[in-house]
Design a protein around this motif. Sequence first.
Motif, PDB file in Angstrom:
ATOM      1  N   PHE A 151       0.763  -1.289   0.083  1.00 54.78           N
ATOM      2  CA  PHE A 151       0.164   0.043   0.113  1.00 54.78           C
ATOM      3  C   PHE A 151       0.822   1.216  -0.116  1.00 54.78           C
ATOM      4  O   PHE A 151       0.690   2.330  -0.753  1.00 54.78           O
ATOM      5  CB  PHE A 151      -0.977  -0.033   1.265  1.00 54.78           C
ATOM      6  CG  PHE A 151      -1.516   1.270   1.414  1.00 54.78           C
ATOM      7  CD1 PHE A 151      -2.589   1.837   0.599  1.00 54.78           C
ATOM      8  CD2 PHE A 151      -0.934   2.206   2.666  1.00 54.78           C
ATOM      9  CE1 PHE A 151      -3.222   3.134   0.804  1.00 54.78           C
ATOM     10  CE2 PHE A 151      -1.743   3.235   2.681  1.00 54.78           C
ATOM     11  CZ  PHE A 151      -2.745   3.932   1.949  1.00 54.78           C
ATOM     12  N   LEU A 152       1.722   1.270   0.775  1.00 56.50           N
ATOM     13  CA  LEU A 152       2.640   2.534   1.134  1.00 56.50           C
ATOM     14  C   LEU A 152       3.520   2.787  -0.390  1.00 56.50           C
ATOM     15  O   LEU A 152       3.736   3.837  -0.751  1.00 56.50           O
ATOM     16  CB  LEU A 152       3.617   2.272   2.091  1.00 56.50           C
ATOM     17  CG  LEU A 152       2.913   2.223   3.518  1.00 56.50           C
ATOM     18  CD1 LEU A 152       4.006   1.799   4.670  1.00 56.50           C
ATOM     19  CD2 LEU A 152       2.312   3.552   3.879  1.00 56.50           C
ATOM     20  N   THR A 153       3.815   1.661  -0.869  1.00 57.61           N
ATOM     21  CA  THR A 153       4.675   1.578  -2.197  1.00 57.61           C
ATOM     22  C   THR A 153       3.824   2.200  -3.442  1.00 57.61           C
ATOM     23  O   THR A 153       4.017   2.932  -4.255  1.00 57.61           O
ATOM     24  CB  THR A 153       5.150   0.322  -2.601  1.00 57.61           C
ATOM     25  OG1 THR A 153       6.094   0.004  -1.785  1.00 57.61           O
ATOM     26  CG2 THR A 153       5.904   0.485  -3.878  1.00 57.61           C
ATOM     27  N   PHE A 154       2.459   1.876  -3.202  1.00 57.07           N
ATOM     28  CA  PHE A 154       1.320   2.432  -4.180  1.00 57.07           C
ATOM     29  C   PHE A 154       1.051   3.815  -4.010  1.00 57.07           C
ATOM     30  O   PHE A 154       1.180   4.448  -4.831  1.00 57.07           O
ATOM     31  CB  PHE A 154       0.031   1.573  -3.932  1.00 57.07           C
ATOM     32  CG  PHE A 154      -1.067   2.152  -4.714  1.00 57.07           C
ATOM     33  CD1 PHE A 154      -1.120   1.763  -6.113  1.00 57.07           C
ATOM     34  CD2 PHE A 154      -2.134   2.568  -3.874  1.00 57.07           C
ATOM     35  CE1 PHE A 154      -2.523   2.640  -6.601  1.00 57.07           C
ATOM     36  CE2 PHE A 154      -3.184   3.395  -4.480  1.00 57.07           C
ATOM     37  CZ  PHE A 154      -3.158   3.087  -5.772  1.00 57.07           C
ATOM     38  N   LYS A 155       0.936   4.212  -2.688  1.00 60.41           N
ATOM     39  CA  LYS A 155       0.827   5.703  -2.595  1.00 60.41           C
ATOM     40  C   LYS A 155       2.199   6.551  -3.150  1.00 60.41           C
ATOM     41  O   LYS A 155       1.926   7.643  -3.619  1.00 60.41           O
ATOM     42  CB  LYS A 155       0.835   5.802  -1.085  1.00 60.41           C
ATOM     43  CG  LYS A 155      -0.469   5.132  -0.468  1.00 60.41           C
ATOM     44  CD  LYS A 155      -1.470   5.944  -1.097  1.00 60.41           C
ATOM     45  CE  LYS A 155      -1.713   7.506  -0.756  1.00 60.41           C
ATOM     46  NZ  LYS A 155      -3.083   8.153  -1.257  1.00 60.41           N
ATOM     47  N   VAL A 156       3.276   5.947  -2.992  1.00 62.10           N
ATOM     48  CA  VAL A 156       4.566   6.513  -3.279  1.00 62.10           C
ATOM     49  C   VAL A 156       4.458   6.833  -4.858  1.00 62.10           C
ATOM     50  O   VAL A 156       4.779   7.744  -5.427  1.00 62.10           O
ATOM     51  CB  VAL A 156       5.666   5.946  -2.856  1.00 62.10           C
ATOM     52  CG1 VAL A 156       7.066   6.455  -3.739  1.00 62.10           C
ATOM     53  CG2 VAL A 156       6.030   6.097  -1.358  1.00 62.10           C
ATOM     54  N   GLU A 157       4.093   5.475  -5.522  1.00 56.20           N
ATOM     55  CA  GLU A 157       4.101   5.716  -6.997  1.00 56.20           C
ATOM     56  C   GLU A 157       2.800   6.467  -7.515  1.00 56.20           C
ATOM     57  O   GLU A 157       3.073   7.164  -8.599  1.00 56.20           O
ATOM     58  CB  GLU A 157       4.069   4.108  -7.427  1.00 56.20           C
ATOM     59  CG  GLU A 157       5.259   3.292  -7.103  1.00 56.20           C
ATOM     60  CD  GLU A 157       5.058   1.957  -7.629  1.00 56.20           C
ATOM     61  OE1 GLU A 157       3.773   1.550  -7.873  1.00 56.20           O
ATOM     62  OE2 GLU A 157       6.088   1.075  -7.755  1.00 56.20           O
ATOM     63  N   GLN A 158       1.931   6.388  -7.015  1.00 57.60           N
ATOM     64  CA  GLN A 158       0.640   6.982  -7.476  1.00 57.60           C
ATOM     65  C   GLN A 158       0.563   8.571  -6.901  1.00 57.60           C
ATOM     66  O   GLN A 158       0.220   9.456  -7.742  1.00 57.60           O
ATOM     67  CB  GLN A 158      -0.532   6.473  -7.001  1.00 57.60           C
ATOM     68  CG  GLN A 158      -0.602   4.953  -7.541  1.00 57.60           C
ATOM     69  CD  GLN A 158      -0.531   4.968  -9.176  1.00 57.60           C
ATOM     70  OE1 GLN A 158      -1.285   5.414  -9.798  1.00 57.60           O
ATOM     71  NE2 GLN A 158       0.112   3.824  -9.612  1.00 57.60           N
TER      72      GLN A 158
END
Length: 308
Positions: free
Chosen positions: A57-64
């Motif tokens: 989730f945190l990786t997704f937030k960084v990427e998005q």
Amino acid sequence: MNTVWDWLENWLISRRNQNQSVQTIQAYSRDVTDFLKFCENKALDLHSIETSDLREFLTFKVEQGRLSRSSLQRQLSAIRQFMKWVSENHLIAQNVTKDFQLKRHARPLPGLVDPETIIQILDQPAPKNHIQQQLWIRDKALLELLYSSGIRLSEIQGLTFKDIDFQRKLIRITGKGNKTRIVPFGESAKNAILTWLQVYRVWKREFKSDDAVFISQRCGEPLGARQIEKRVKFQAQRAGVNVDLHPHLLRHCFASHLLSGSGDLRAVQEMLGHSNLSTTQIYTHLDFDRLASVYDQAHPRAQKVKVE
């Protein structure tokens, strides 16, 4: 049966009851809603969520969202507090966010210089001018020791001859917090310092064992920090190397090249004088035989002796 959205609403009510500001509660609501929607889209159940799901989730937030580190920390804090409340109210059996931490932000390091470029600087020909030759002999010893031992600028300023064990190729370094460590240095550095010692005796006919190793040609006084930085930079330029060389960069190269050759992070940590592995992770003492073995096998200048 209550849903996760009911949990969220009840948690936010508990926040209001604790007199938290409207802005804080709005931020909590927004951050946790993002997480719950992510779980919903991924068909993740909070009862069985794992650490890897939170990391995803945190990786997704960084990427998005291109979040800053502080924004990411704030969002993780909101999720952690929500999950703590859910756990304390016995709505889930395990709170995987309890011990979850973002990796500490790495401090920026100077750009790495490859060993071949460092060797090009160290093995450049001496100048023809007699005084410049003597300055080069001093500077070469300085450069060799900086790269060979990973010594800090302030530490090499305070280095005296009594701190050097030429037979065992060890130097005693007094570093930050007045802590002392013993570090090996290579054959090339040893030879360079012994050659410099011959010039040293010409510049300063009388000296004691506790005198500074690196002195100026004009007055025989210890070199200052800015003088050392200038000489390091000058010798890189003289070698035709397009690198903004400075003592800390040589320390970084020492650590990187040694770690690349050995893979022994704890040994490198001890040689650098770091108190923990997050600076180079848990401090582990190694005996000198182990350090010397790692050093001799891994450092580019450990055994090399230039043949004239």
